[in-house]
Design a protein around this motif. Structure first.
Motif, PDB file in Angstrom:
ATOM      1  N   TRP A  14       4.119 -31.214 -54.980  1.00  0.00           N
ATOM      2  CA  TRP A  14       2.669 -31.391 -55.213  1.00  0.00           C
ATOM      3  C   TRP A  14       1.955 -30.035 -55.256  1.00  0.00           C
ATOM      4  N   ARG A  29     -11.056 -33.480 -61.341  1.00  0.00           N
ATOM      5  CA  ARG A  29     -11.333 -33.006 -59.970  1.00  0.00           C
ATOM      6  C   ARG A  29     -12.736 -32.400 -59.889  1.00  0.00           C
ATOM      7  N   GLY A  44      -7.051 -37.177 -47.066  1.00  0.00           N
ATOM      8  CA  GLY A  44      -5.765 -36.680 -47.570  1.00  0.00           C
ATOM      9  C   GLY A  44      -5.933 -35.514 -48.533  1.00  0.00           C
ATOM     10  N   GLY A  46      -4.279 -32.989 -49.061  1.00  0.00           N
ATOM     11  CA  GLY A  46      -3.044 -32.471 -49.659  1.00  0.00           C
ATOM     12  C   GLY A  46      -2.952 -30.969 -49.494  1.00  0.00           C
ATOM     13  N   GLU A  64      -5.769 -34.714 -43.165  1.00  0.00           N
ATOM     14  CA  GLU A  64      -4.473 -34.772 -43.851  1.00  0.00           C
ATOM     15  C   GLU A  64      -3.392 -34.983 -42.788  1.00  0.00           C
ATOM     16  N   PRO A  65      -2.688 -36.127 -42.853  1.00  0.00           N
ATOM     17  CA  PRO A  65      -1.689 -36.392 -41.813  1.00  0.00           C
ATOM     18  C   PRO A  65      -0.342 -35.691 -42.029  1.00  0.00           C
ATOM     19  N   ASP A  66      -0.096 -35.182 -43.228  1.00  0.00           N
ATOM     20  CA  ASP A  66       1.227 -34.615 -43.532  1.00  0.00           C
ATOM     21  C   ASP A  66       1.238 -33.124 -43.183  1.00  0.00           C
ATOM     22  N   MET A  69       1.967 -30.708 -46.041  1.00  0.00           N
ATOM     23  CA  MET A  69       0.807 -30.493 -46.923  1.00  0.00           C
ATOM     24  C   MET A  69      -0.154 -29.522 -46.235  1.00  0.00           C
ATOM     25  N   ASP A  90      -5.864 -39.643 -39.885  1.00  0.00           N
ATOM     26  CA  ASP A  90      -5.411 -40.810 -40.630  1.00  0.00           C
ATOM     27  C   ASP A  90      -6.642 -41.555 -41.136  1.00  0.00           C
ATOM     28  N   ALA A  91      -6.748 -41.710 -42.441  1.00  0.00           N
ATOM     29  CA  ALA A  91      -7.919 -42.377 -43.022  1.00  0.00           C
ATOM     30  C   ALA A  91      -8.018 -43.843 -42.597  1.00  0.00           C
ATOM     31  N   GLN A  92      -6.928 -44.413 -42.122  1.00  0.00           N
ATOM     32  CA  GLN A  92      -6.956 -45.827 -41.712  1.00  0.00           C
ATOM     33  C   GLN A  92      -7.610 -46.013 -40.340  1.00  0.00           C
ATOM     34  N   THR A 107      -9.142 -38.327 -53.871  1.00  0.00           N
ATOM     35  CA  THR A 107      -8.469 -38.221 -55.166  1.00  0.00           C
ATOM     36  C   THR A 107      -6.973 -38.439 -54.967  1.00  0.00           C
ATOM     37  N   PHE A 108      -6.418 -39.332 -55.746  1.00  0.00           N
ATOM     38  CA  PHE A 108      -4.973 -39.627 -55.761  1.00  0.00           C
ATOM     39  C   PHE A 108      -4.450 -39.899 -54.350  1.00  0.00           C
ATOM     40  N   VAL A 109      -5.205 -40.656 -53.604  1.00  0.00           N
ATOM     41  CA  VAL A 109      -4.851 -40.857 -52.198  1.00  0.00           C
ATOM     42  C   VAL A 109      -4.712 -42.347 -51.850  1.00  0.00           C
ATOM     43  N   THR A 112      -1.347 -43.829 -51.943  1.00  0.00           N
ATOM     44  CA  THR A 112      -0.354 -43.376 -50.957  1.00  0.00           C
ATOM     45  C   THR A 112      -0.631 -43.879 -49.540  1.00  0.00           C
ATOM     46  N   ILE A 113      -1.891 -43.978 -49.172  1.00  0.00           N
ATOM     47  CA  ILE A 113      -2.220 -44.457 -47.821  1.00  0.00           C
ATOM     48  C   ILE A 113      -1.592 -45.834 -47.642  1.00  0.00           C
TER      49      ILE A 113
HETATM   50  C1  LIG Z   1      -0.637 -37.533 -54.016  1.00  0.00           C
HETATM   51  S1  LIG Z   1      -1.215 -36.686 -52.629  1.00  0.00           S
HETATM   52  C2  LIG Z   1      -2.864 -36.236 -53.129  1.00  0.00           C
HETATM   53  C3  LIG Z   1      -3.424 -35.089 -52.352  1.00  0.00           C
HETATM   54  C4  LIG Z   1      -4.877 -34.707 -52.713  1.00  0.00           C
HETATM   55  N1  LIG Z   1      -5.798 -35.777 -52.405  1.00  0.00           N
HETATM   56  C5  LIG Z   1      -5.006 -34.292 -54.144  1.00  0.00           C
HETATM   57  O1  LIG Z   1      -5.799 -34.884 -54.888  1.00  0.00           O
HETATM   58  O2  LIG Z   1      -4.319 -33.333 -54.537  1.00  0.00           O
HETATM   59  C6  LIG Z   1      -1.544 -38.034 -51.489  1.00  0.00           C
HETATM   60  C7  LIG Z   1      -2.033 -37.547 -50.146  1.00  0.00           C
HETATM   61  O3  LIG Z   1      -2.399 -38.659 -49.306  1.00  0.00           O
HETATM   62  C8  LIG Z   1      -2.078 -38.297 -47.985  1.00  0.00           C
HETATM   63  N2  LIG Z   1      -2.056 -39.464 -47.088  1.00  0.00           N
HETATM   64  C9  LIG Z   1      -1.047 -40.347 -46.899  1.00  0.00           C
HETATM   65  N3  LIG Z   1      -1.355 -41.233 -45.950  1.00  0.00           N
HETATM   66  C10 LIG Z   1      -2.597 -40.913 -45.521  1.00  0.00           C
HETATM   67  C11 LIG Z   1      -3.459 -41.448 -44.524  1.00  0.00           C
HETATM   68  N4  LIG Z   1      -3.097 -42.500 -43.785  1.00  0.00           N
HETATM   69  N5  LIG Z   1      -4.657 -40.850 -44.333  1.00  0.00           N
HETATM   70  C12 LIG Z   1      -5.032 -39.781 -45.079  1.00  0.00           C
HETATM   71  N6  LIG Z   1      -4.250 -39.235 -46.030  1.00  0.00           N
HETATM   72  C13 LIG Z   1      -3.058 -39.784 -46.255  1.00  0.00           C
HETATM   73  C14 LIG Z   1      -0.713 -37.664 -48.162  1.00  0.00           C
HETATM   74  O4  LIG Z   1      -0.291 -36.964 -47.024  1.00  0.00           O
HETATM   75  C15 LIG Z   1      -0.962 -36.788 -49.372  1.00  0.00           C
HETATM   76  O5  LIG Z   1      -1.458 -35.527 -49.023  1.00  0.00           O
END
Ligand SMILES: C[S@@+](CC[C@H](N)C(=O)[O-])C[C@H]1O[C@@H](n2cnc3c(N)ncnc32)[C@H](O)[C@@H]1O
Length: 209
Positions: A14, A29, A44, A46, A64-66, A69, A90-92, A107-109, A112-113
């Protein structure tokens, strides 16, 4: 102290992809992040691909939980926002008070959450009544065959792409969480349809699901 949990390989991919994004994706973006105002919470973040598009007047909090990243994001240039605060989160289940945020940026999140509906209910909870959710997300194709193809592809795709699902019906999930759309544009990200928009908290209680 951050735990070393996350997707090491996907964070590297990424990071590379974010640095080599086509102009069309940078524009998406810019349009999404460029409209943030007030206290802005990014879900998130990233590697920080939206940071260069943030207006300087915002107070920024990114979660950002990762850990992979986050550590890659540390090498990206910080935006010149009024304040800038990065958190392991954690967004949840946000550790943020009700009705305290002006903008949630995503964006793009939601692909994945794990529980995107829970994250969107949290977004609604923390947003002020006049706040806004600004989003750009790829979504499940509407066609019967193409939609089904993403259902079949979802498990291996998710394993390779850090938990991303190509078949989420994110627009319906946004509305079900208690948001009203004020702007919506349909576009494409590579082979997938995508949505770019702004939503505000709908008056009244959010629906379940
Ligand atoms: C595809 S990446 C996109 C990153 C960034 N938003 C971007 O547009 O470049 C998805 C992101 O969602 C994050 N993510 C996953 N689970 C999440 C959660 N529970 N809360 C917040 N972020 C989370 C991942 O760690 C990852 O960084």
């Amino acid at each position: 102290m951050a735990t070393r949990s996350g997707h090491r390989g996907f964070a590297a991919v990424w990071d590379w992809m974010s640095r080599h994004e086509p102009r069309s994706e940078k524009e998406l973006r810019a349009r999404t992040a460029g409209g943030c105002r007030g206290l802005t919470l990014e879900f998130g973040f990233g590697v920080g691909a939206n940071w260069s598009f943030l207006p300087p007047q915002v107070d920024y909090v990114g979660i950002e939980p990762d850990a992979y990243m986050r550590s890659r994001a540390a090498h990206h240039e910080r935006p010149k926002t009024r304040s800038f605060d990065l958190r392991d989160g954690d967004a949840q289940a946000l550790e943020i008070p009700d009705a305290s945020v002006d903008t949630v940026l995503a964006t793009f999140v939601f692909c994945t959450i794990p529980d995107a509906a829970a994250a969107l209910r949290e977004a609604r909870r923390v947003l002020r009544p006049d706040g806004q959710l600004r989003f750009c997300e790829h979504v499940r194709p509407a066609g019967r065959v193409s939609g089904r193809a993403t259902d079949v592809l979802a498990p291996p795709w998710s394993r390779l792409a850090g938990g991303c699902h190509p078949n989420r019906r994110t627009l319906a999930v946004i509305e079900a969480a208690g948001f009203e759309l004020t702007e919506l544009e349909r576009t494409r990200i590579g082979p997938l349809p995508a949505i770019l928009g702004v939503a505000r908290p709908a008056p009244g209680a959010p629906q379940e699901g």
